[in-house]
Design a protein around this motif. Structure first.
Motif, PDB file in Angstrom:
ATOM      1  N   LEU A 462       0.844  -1.202   0.000  1.00  0.00           N
ATOM      2  CA  LEU A 462       0.000   0.000   0.000  1.00  0.00           C
ATOM      3  C   LEU A 462       0.880   1.253   0.000  1.00  0.00           C
ATOM      4  N   HIS A 466       1.362   4.119  -2.962  1.00  0.00           N
ATOM      5  CA  HIS A 466       1.053   5.520  -2.704  1.00  0.00           C
ATOM      6  C   HIS A 466       2.267   6.408  -3.000  1.00  0.00           C
ATOM      7  N   TYR A 503     -16.333   2.591  -3.569  1.00  0.00           N
ATOM      8  CA  TYR A 503     -15.785   3.099  -2.305  1.00  0.00           C
ATOM      9  C   TYR A 503     -16.882   3.404  -1.286  1.00  0.00           C
ATOM     10  N   LEU A 523      -8.644  -1.431  -0.906  1.00  0.00           N
ATOM     11  CA  LEU A 523      -7.430  -0.654  -1.172  1.00  0.00           C
ATOM     12  C   LEU A 523      -6.342  -1.511  -1.824  1.00  0.00           C
ATOM     13  N   CYS A 527      -4.603  -0.973  -5.482  1.00  0.00           N
ATOM     14  CA  CYS A 527      -3.156  -0.949  -5.727  1.00  0.00           C
ATOM     15  C   CYS A 527      -2.767  -1.870  -6.880  1.00  0.00           C
ATOM     16  N   SER A 557      -6.748   7.697  -7.982  1.00  0.00           N
ATOM     17  CA  SER A 557      -6.282   6.507  -7.252  1.00  0.00           C
ATOM     18  C   SER A 557      -5.516   6.904  -6.003  1.00  0.00           C
ATOM     19  N   LEU A 561      -6.650   6.133  -2.129  1.00  0.00           N
ATOM     20  CA  LEU A 561      -5.701   5.295  -1.386  1.00  0.00           C
ATOM     21  C   LEU A 561      -5.266   6.002  -0.099  1.00  0.00           C
ATOM     22  N   GLY A 564      -8.275   6.277   2.396  1.00  0.00           N
ATOM     23  CA  GLY A 564      -8.585   4.969   2.968  1.00  0.00           C
ATOM     24  C   GLY A 564      -7.543   4.529   3.986  1.00  0.00           C
TER      25      GLY A 564
END
Length: 576
Positions: A462, A466, A503, A523, A527, A557, A561, A564
């Motif tokens: 994750l 990001h 979402y 999430l 990814c 995105s 991300l 979340g």
């Protein structure tokens, strides 16, 4: 934005079925996506319509599906309508769909949270009790789950518009303090207490417990000390207060590392006098029974034969944990006027809360229906290189150390201003995501190598995704904000936008069962989809208009991300 598309479909259905839109909205859901398979955007489940009494149940459900599909016609918003298996599929006009959804990231913090799907939620005052370690002991690794789960629930409820009270209910009363008080009198050292307070108190507690196993006099001294506490003896209370202050100060260092905060530090000690009032109320209502041993119990059996009792009073007249919990619940309702109260503790306490939620209504407190216990399982095999883990700070240190080593060996690691801080944040996200991937009630086995992998379904993945998106956005920040949605017609781009549609549904599901796994899995899938799109849809080197459109896609995105992850209690890093 997803919900405005839902609203358009619901309006179309409303005209055909002659039913209010609000009844139809819950039956509409975004279709889960697959990387190499095109899917419609929404589906209407006819079984849900039947359940809500909107459709008759006599006809064959597939015949109903096909009949209703024929009655519905495409328009400028819905470009295709088709019959699936027991459901009607809807595909939104592609250009409109992509443009409207990606435009919402101009106010990205609210994406998904202003959905009409969430309008049915009760947005009152939520009190969440979590973490709740025992004072005079170092923060045990076993309290990690309560702390991070409770933090997630508080974050989620707050994001959904509730007023949230984050409460840490310290175990700061009871016979354990009788033992500790008696133990400190014999084995304690004020100089050691000053130099390393919690470690010294832990050592004293271990020693006194060992001695008390075969020392009747010491056990009696412990009972005497606790009685002095209940009688407000100044010397006993002074020592207890010192232990409590030391512990809270030490805990706050750990909470800061975890990114966790509390509005209230409460504790059993605050409710000792109220617990006696609870005993009197139980007595006046005829609910308190005295056993042959002299203990006070409440009969919870259906037949009234004392086959299922809850002990609320010891034979010497002192109260128990359950008595103080009853008093605490009543006091919190009076003080905070909560709409709901959520207790986050391990599943071994399920019977305790079952008893609590039975006794409160028996005393006339029917608001107990709004109280809820969120149980969780055990973590097995959590070890550091030096052996079995006892304290949480050992776990956090180990996560940071291992993550630093992994980062130093990775070819993709960027030059960082503060590598230790990044390693701490990424290591903590690895712990949290590992914990949240499955049902909370399940036990799970801990494996350092697995949870710190950069590939696969981990918190490191994750964070890596990001950071990679942040780098892409930063390198291309000179691109214009407006974009041509028709340039995002590749399957990998459309799949991401379709996934983002879900979402608000994920937030709704999480708010209903308070399980973080829905958000974690959403999430992680985002990814994986983004990684595929990143390979297939380069921004650098593409024509300016194409690059603008793709940057907007990746901005969406990145935004979801980050938001979340923050709900989960994870701090997103921008470089790693």
């Amino acid at each position: 934005m997803a919900c405005s598309f839902r609203r358009a479909i619901a309006a179309k259905l409303s005209r055909t079925l002659q039913q209010p839109e609000e009844l139809l909205l819950p039956a509409l859901s975004a279709v889960p996506v697959f990387r190499k398979q095109q899917t419609p955007d929404f589906k209407l489940s006819l079984s849900v319509l039947r359940l809500n009494g909107i459709l008759p149940t006599t006809a064959d459900i597939q015949l109903q599906t096909e009949d209703l599909t024929r009655q519905l016609k495409p328009d400028c918003v819905v470009q295709d309508i088709s019959a699936g298996s027991g459901a009607i599929n809807f595909t939104i006009n592609r250009k409109l769909f992509i443009q409207k959804l990606l435009e919402t990231f101009d106010n990205d913090a609210k994406f998904g949270l202003n959905s009409e799907l969430l309008n049915t939620l009760n947005r009152g005052t939520t009190l969440v009790e979590y973490s709740s370690p025992n004072i005079a002991k170092k923060f045990h690794a076993g309290h990690l789950r309560s702390t991070i789960i409770g933090n997630f629930i508080a974050n989620l409820k707050e994001a959904l518009g509730n007023k949230v009270i984050r409460m840490n209910y310290l175990g700061d009363w009871g016979m354990q303090f009788g033992l500790l008080g008696a133990g400190f009198t014999q084995f304690g050292s004020y100089s050691k207490l000053r130099d390393n307070p919690l470690q010294h108190l832990f050592e004293v507690y271990v020693q006194v417990n060992r001695e008390a196993e075969h020392n009747d006099n010491l056990r009696q001294e412990a009972r005497d000390f606790f009685r002095k506490l209940e009688e407000h003896n100044p010397e006993a209370v002074g020592l207890w207060q010192r232990f409590r202050d030391i512990t809270v100060e030490e805990y706050q260092h750990v909470y800061k590392r975890l990114g966790v905060r509390f509005d209230v530090y409460s504790g059993e000690s605050l409710h000792q006098s109220q617990a006696q009032e609870v005993v009197e109320q139980l007595q006046s209502r005829g609910l308190l029974k005295t056993t042959e041993k002299g203990t006070g119990v409440v009969d919870l059996s259906v037949s009234g034969d004392l086959s299922n009792v809850c002990t609320v009073l010891r034979s010497d007249g002192t109260t128990l944990y359950i008595t103080r919990d009853i008093a605490a619940a009543i006091d919190r309702k009076d003080r905070y006027k909560f709409t709901e109260m959520i207790y986050v503790t391990d599943k071994s306490q399920a019977n305790h809360f079952q008893q609590l939620f039975q006794i409160l209504p028996a005393l006339g407190h029917h608001w107990a229906e709004s109280c809820r216990h969120v149980p969780f399982g055990l973590v097995k095999g959590m070890k550091t290189r030096t052996g079995e883990v006892v304290f949480l700070e050992d776990v956090l240190d180990e996560a940071r150390t291992r993550m630093l080593l992994n980062m130093s060996q990775s070819k993709t690691t960027k030059e960082l201003e503060d590598p230790e801080d990044t390693a701490e944040k990424v290591g903590l996200s690895a712990l949290i995501v590992q914990d949240f991937k499955g049902p909370l009630q399940s036990d799970y086995s801990f494996d350092w190598d697995r949870i710190l992998q950069a590939q696969g379904d981990t918190g490191v993945f994750l964070q890596y995704t990001h950071a990679r998106l942040c780098s892409l956005l930063q390198k291309n920040e000179d691109l214009a904000a407006h974009f041509d949605p028709s340039l995002l017609n590749e399957p990998s781009a459309i799949t991401i936008v379709q996934h983002l549609l879900r979402y608000d549904e994920v937030l709704l599901q999480s708010s209903q069962d308070l399980q973080p796994k829905h958000l974690v899995n959403f999430l992680l899938k985002l990814c994986h989809l983004t990684a595929s799109a990143h390979r297939e849809l380069p921004v650098k080197g593409s024509p300016a208009e194409v690059a603008q459109a793709r940057r907007c896609l990746f901005r969406g995105s990145c935004s979801v991300l980050a938001n979340g992850m923050k709900l989960l209690g994870v701090t997103p890093v921008t470089k790693m």
